[in-house]
Design a protein around this motif. Structure first.
Motif, PDB file in Angstrom:
ATOM      1  N   SER A   6      11.354  86.751  73.022  1.00 20.28           N
ATOM      2  CA  SER A   6      10.408  85.592  72.896  1.00 20.28           C
ATOM      3  C   SER A   6      10.158  85.096  71.542  1.00 20.28           C
ATOM      4  CB  SER A   6       9.527  85.728  73.932  1.00 20.28           C
ATOM      5  OG  SER A   6       9.879  85.966  75.214  1.00 20.28           O
ATOM      6  N   LEU A   7       9.657  83.857  71.490  1.00 27.01           N
ATOM      7  CA  LEU A   7       9.058  83.292  70.348  1.00 27.01           C
ATOM      8  C   LEU A   7       8.247  82.255  70.819  1.00 27.01           C
ATOM      9  CD1 LEU A   7      11.666  83.162  67.393  1.00 27.01           C
ATOM     10  CD2 LEU A   7       9.682  84.450  67.408  1.00 27.01           C
ATOM     11  N   ARG A   8       7.092  81.956  69.994  1.00 26.39           N
ATOM     12  CA  ARG A   8       6.346  80.760  70.242  1.00 26.39           C
ATOM     13  C   ARG A   8       6.294  79.882  69.020  1.00 26.39           C
ATOM     14  NH1 ARG A   8       2.691  79.550  74.206  1.00 26.39           N
ATOM     15  NH2 ARG A   8       1.234  77.945  73.652  1.00 26.39           N
ATOM     16  N   LEU A   9       6.676  78.729  69.165  1.00 30.22           N
ATOM     17  CA  LEU A   9       6.705  77.803  67.961  1.00 30.22           C
ATOM     18  C   LEU A   9       5.379  77.028  68.214  1.00 30.22           C
ATOM     19  CD1 LEU A   9      10.241  76.527  67.515  1.00 30.22           C
ATOM     20  CD2 LEU A   9       9.271  78.630  66.666  1.00 30.22           C
ATOM     21  N   SER A  10       4.740  76.652  67.155  1.00 31.44           N
ATOM     22  CA  SER A  10       3.565  75.722  67.142  1.00 31.44           C
ATOM     23  C   SER A  10       3.618  74.590  65.920  1.00 31.44           C
ATOM     24  CB  SER A  10       2.158  76.646  66.797  1.00 31.44           C
ATOM     25  OG  SER A  10       2.045  77.382  67.983  1.00 31.44           O
ATOM     26  N   GLY A  24       8.683  80.353  63.645  1.00 29.30           N
ATOM     27  CA  GLY A  24      10.053  80.811  63.674  1.00 29.30           C
ATOM     28  C   GLY A  24      10.108  82.130  63.142  1.00 29.30           C
ATOM     29  N   GLY A  25      11.530  82.595  63.199  1.00 28.85           N
ATOM     30  CA  GLY A  25      11.713  83.869  62.651  1.00 28.85           C
ATOM     31  C   GLY A  25      13.082  84.337  63.332  1.00 28.85           C
ATOM     32  N   LEU A  26      13.028  85.729  63.166  1.00 31.61           N
ATOM     33  CA  LEU A  26      14.130  86.358  63.567  1.00 31.61           C
ATOM     34  C   LEU A  26      13.728  87.193  65.011  1.00 31.61           C
ATOM     35  CD1 LEU A  26      17.044  87.582  63.388  1.00 31.61           C
ATOM     36  CD2 LEU A  26      16.349  89.418  62.010  1.00 31.61           C
ATOM     37  N   VAL A  27      14.665  87.297  65.976  1.00 33.36           N
ATOM     38  CA  VAL A  27      14.381  87.807  67.310  1.00 33.36           C
ATOM     39  C   VAL A  27      15.853  88.283  68.082  1.00 33.36           C
ATOM     40  CG1 VAL A  27      14.569  85.528  68.626  1.00 33.36           C
ATOM     41  CG2 VAL A  27      13.103  87.780  69.453  1.00 33.36           C
ATOM     42  N   LEU A  41      12.741  77.873  61.242  1.00 35.07           N
ATOM     43  CA  LEU A  41      13.988  78.575  61.487  1.00 35.07           C
ATOM     44  C   LEU A  41      13.983  79.468  62.622  1.00 35.07           C
ATOM     45  CD1 LEU A  41      17.157  78.781  61.024  1.00 35.07           C
ATOM     46  CD2 LEU A  41      16.559  80.397  59.251  1.00 35.07           C
ATOM     47  N   VAL A  42      14.635  79.546  63.610  1.00 36.23           N
ATOM     48  CA  VAL A  42      14.834  80.402  64.712  1.00 36.23           C
ATOM     49  C   VAL A  42      16.141  81.128  64.567  1.00 36.23           C
ATOM     50  CG1 VAL A  42      14.785  80.852  66.925  1.00 36.23           C
ATOM     51  CG2 VAL A  42      13.005  79.385  66.098  1.00 36.23           C
TER      52      VAL A  42
END
Length: 120
Positions: free
Chosen positions: A17-21, A9-12, A115-116
């Protein structure tokens, strides 16, 4: 017991794009479904995507064609690739698995969430 740990998660910015695992560990016998849910501030937890043991997937309409769920059954991991992110995707994302134990009883397990945040 099965433990789930999410990451990624993070701030974008919007459009990014983001990749969750999510990695499952513990007394794993047979994981049937692996899924992602999300909960925005002040709202209920909603379904995002799920994948079964055969790789069949299902998505919420709001993320279809933007998010992709994948799974590595050998490693007991599930990922969520999120593209074309929108501010309304901002939420805590939770990993969920449906596990069948050696007693053949199904149990749902949840991670603690990641958190995204998508800025406009």
């Amino acid at each position: 017991q099965v433990q789930l740990v999410e990451s990624g998660g993070g701030l974008v910015q919007a459009g990014g794009s983001l990749r969750l695992s999510c990695a499952a560990s513990g007394s794993i016998f047979n994981i049937l479904f692996m899924a992602w849910y999300r909960q925005a501030p002040g709202k209920q937890r909603d379904f995002v995507a799920t994948i079964d043991k055969d790789g069949r997937t299902n998505y919420a309409n709001s993320v279809k064609d933007r998010f992709t769920i994948s799974r590595d059954s050998a490693k007991n991991t599930v990922s969520l690739q999120m593209n074309s992110l929108k501010p309304e995707d901002t939420a805590v994302y939770y990993c969920n698995v449906n596990h069948i134990g050696t007693n053949y009883i199904a149990t749902n397990y949840w991670g603690k969430g990641t958190l995204v945040t998508v800025s406009s």
